[in-house]
Design an enzyme around this catalytic site. Sequence first.
Site, short mmCIF file in Angstrom:
data_model
loop_
_atom_site.label_atom_id
_atom_site.label_comp_id
_atom_site.label_asym_id
_atom_site.label_seq_id
_atom_site.Cartn_x
_atom_site.Cartn_y
_atom_site.Cartn_z
N TYR A 167 47.29 46.63 41.45
CA TYR A 167 45.83 46.55 41.57
C TYR A 167 45.43 45.58 42.68
O TYR A 167 44.55 45.88 43.50
CB TYR A 167 45.27 46.10 40.21
CG TYR A 167 43.79 45.93 40.12
CD1 TYR A 167 42.94 47.03 40.01
CD2 TYR A 167 43.22 44.65 40.09
CE1 TYR A 167 41.57 46.86 39.88
CE2 TYR A 167 41.86 44.47 39.95
CZ TYR A 167 41.03 45.58 39.85
OH TYR A 167 39.67 45.39 39.72
N LYS A 171 43.40 46.55 46.05
CA LYS A 171 42.09 45.94 46.31
C LYS A 171 42.07 45.23 47.67
O LYS A 171 41.03 45.18 48.33
CB LYS A 171 41.74 44.96 45.18
CG LYS A 171 41.35 45.65 43.87
CD LYS A 171 40.22 46.65 44.08
CE LYS A 171 39.44 47.00 42.83
NZ LYS A 171 38.47 48.08 43.07
P1 NAI Z 1 34.52 50.50 34.24
O1 NAI Z 1 35.79 51.02 33.65
O2 NAI Z 1 33.38 50.21 33.32
O3 NAI Z 1 33.98 51.47 35.38
C1 NAI Z 1 34.82 52.20 36.21
C2 NAI Z 1 34.37 53.65 36.16
O4 NAI Z 1 35.13 54.40 37.10
C3 NAI Z 1 34.60 54.29 34.79
O5 NAI Z 1 33.37 54.78 34.29
C4 NAI Z 1 35.60 55.40 35.06
O6 NAI Z 1 35.40 56.58 34.26
C5 NAI Z 1 35.38 55.68 36.53
N1 NAI Z 1 36.53 56.27 37.17
C6 NAI Z 1 37.83 55.94 37.01
N2 NAI Z 1 38.61 56.71 37.76
C7 NAI Z 1 37.80 57.57 38.41
C8 NAI Z 1 38.00 58.62 39.34
N3 NAI Z 1 39.24 58.96 39.73
N4 NAI Z 1 36.94 59.29 39.83
C9 NAI Z 1 35.68 58.99 39.42
N5 NAI Z 1 35.42 58.00 38.53
C10 NAI Z 1 36.47 57.31 38.04
O7 NAI Z 1 34.91 49.18 35.05
P2 NAI Z 1 34.06 48.18 35.97
O8 NAI Z 1 34.47 46.82 35.59
O9 NAI Z 1 32.63 48.52 35.98
O10 NAI Z 1 34.72 48.45 37.40
C11 NAI Z 1 34.01 48.91 38.53
C12 NAI Z 1 34.77 48.47 39.78
O11 NAI Z 1 34.72 47.05 39.90
C13 NAI Z 1 36.24 48.87 39.78
O12 NAI Z 1 36.61 49.25 41.09
C14 NAI Z 1 36.94 47.57 39.41
O13 NAI Z 1 38.26 47.52 39.87
C15 NAI Z 1 36.04 46.56 40.08
N6 NAI Z 1 36.14 45.21 39.56
C16 NAI Z 1 35.61 44.90 38.35
C17 NAI Z 1 35.69 43.60 37.89
C18 NAI Z 1 35.05 43.18 36.62
O14 NAI Z 1 35.05 41.96 36.34
N7 NAI Z 1 34.51 44.10 35.83
C19 NAI Z 1 36.39 42.55 38.64
C20 NAI Z 1 36.85 42.98 39.94
C21 NAI Z 1 36.73 44.27 40.35
#
Ligand code: NAI
Length: 302
Positions: A167, A171
């Site tokens: 990851y 990133k």
């Molecule tokens: P989340 O799991 O709530 O949202 C991610 C969404 O992406 C999910 O709804 C999922 O169904 C969708 N998804 C996954 N694979 C997919 C694909 N192949 N095509 C279309 N949609 C897809 O997680 P969150 O935390 O909202 O994450 C959003 C972004 O922020 C991610 O890139 C994550 O790595 C990044 N991030 C989040 C952090 C946090 O503290 N929540 C910290 C650092 C980065």
Amino acid sequence: MSEVRFDDRVAVVTGAGGGLGRAHALLLASRGAKVVVNDLGGARDGDGAGGSNMADKVVDEIKAAGGEAVANYDGVDTYAGGENIIKTAVDAFGKVDIVIANAGILRDRAFHNLEEADWDKIFAVHVKGSFDVIQPAFRLMRQQNYGRIIVTTSNAGLYGNFGQANYSSAKTALLGLASTLELEGAKYNIKANVIAPVAASRLTEDVMPPAVLEKLLPEFVSPVVAYLVSEECQVSGNIFTAGGGYVGRAAIVESKGAVLPGITIEAVRDNIDKISDMTGAEEFSNAFDEVSKRLATATAAS
Ligand code: NAI
């Protein structure tokens, strides 16, 4: 005070069925943007795709609040999926002005236990998934001389994190993508920036204690992202960190270093502190500037 608005702007938010993407989509729509809510409705580790429910729910929320949105259920991890996400925007709203590449999954394991599939899937969703969506949009943005792009990194990508070799590597790749999009997009008024968020979501629900998560609503990150994709935003190629109301900027900087004429292994050993001293460290806007400046320093000293 004038309000930042997105009237007549079309935004694509990937992975917007929950967490941060949902909050970004709701905020942009509340300020007038027409939004494509993409989410394939998969599980946290990227397995079990197919549910349209997540994207549909967010579209319903936007519409209930008086906004405009359509759902898209493609996975970002295929080029055809990326193209179709952008086609959804063009078909529904005639263009695309904003892409927020946010979709993400986790497959955490200590490096020695990591399997090839865990590496490949993480790169497919985060790195290729950003390319797949951004490239078809970027081509249209060049033609219309306008575009705003966000890629989503992580503090794990900036600084590393135990158990996240796949990851964090993926990133970090996105930093390079945004830096180059800054350069290639400049002539066309296309700005590309990076967000490193921290927020409570299903990705972090078992990583941090509930008392901490309560203070980390995704809604505290979205205003930063929204500003960066607004017409008013003129910065590009920068990395912003945001969470819980804190907003900062991170950067890759380089030390002043040392010039070592007739360089030897021993000279490196004897100067390692000077080489590593970050006093007066500099930020460069592109690779050519860095090489030119370092060569000029070496030439001047010799
Ligand atoms: P989340 O799991 O709530 O949202 C991610 C969404 O992406 C999910 O709804 C999922 O169904 C969708 N998804 C996954 N694979 C997919 C694909 N192949 N095509 C279309 N949609 C897809 O997680 P969150 O935390 O909202 O994450 C959003 C972004 O922020 C991610 O890139 C994550 O790595 C990044 N991030 C989040 C952090 C946090 O503290 N929540 C910290 C650092 C980065």
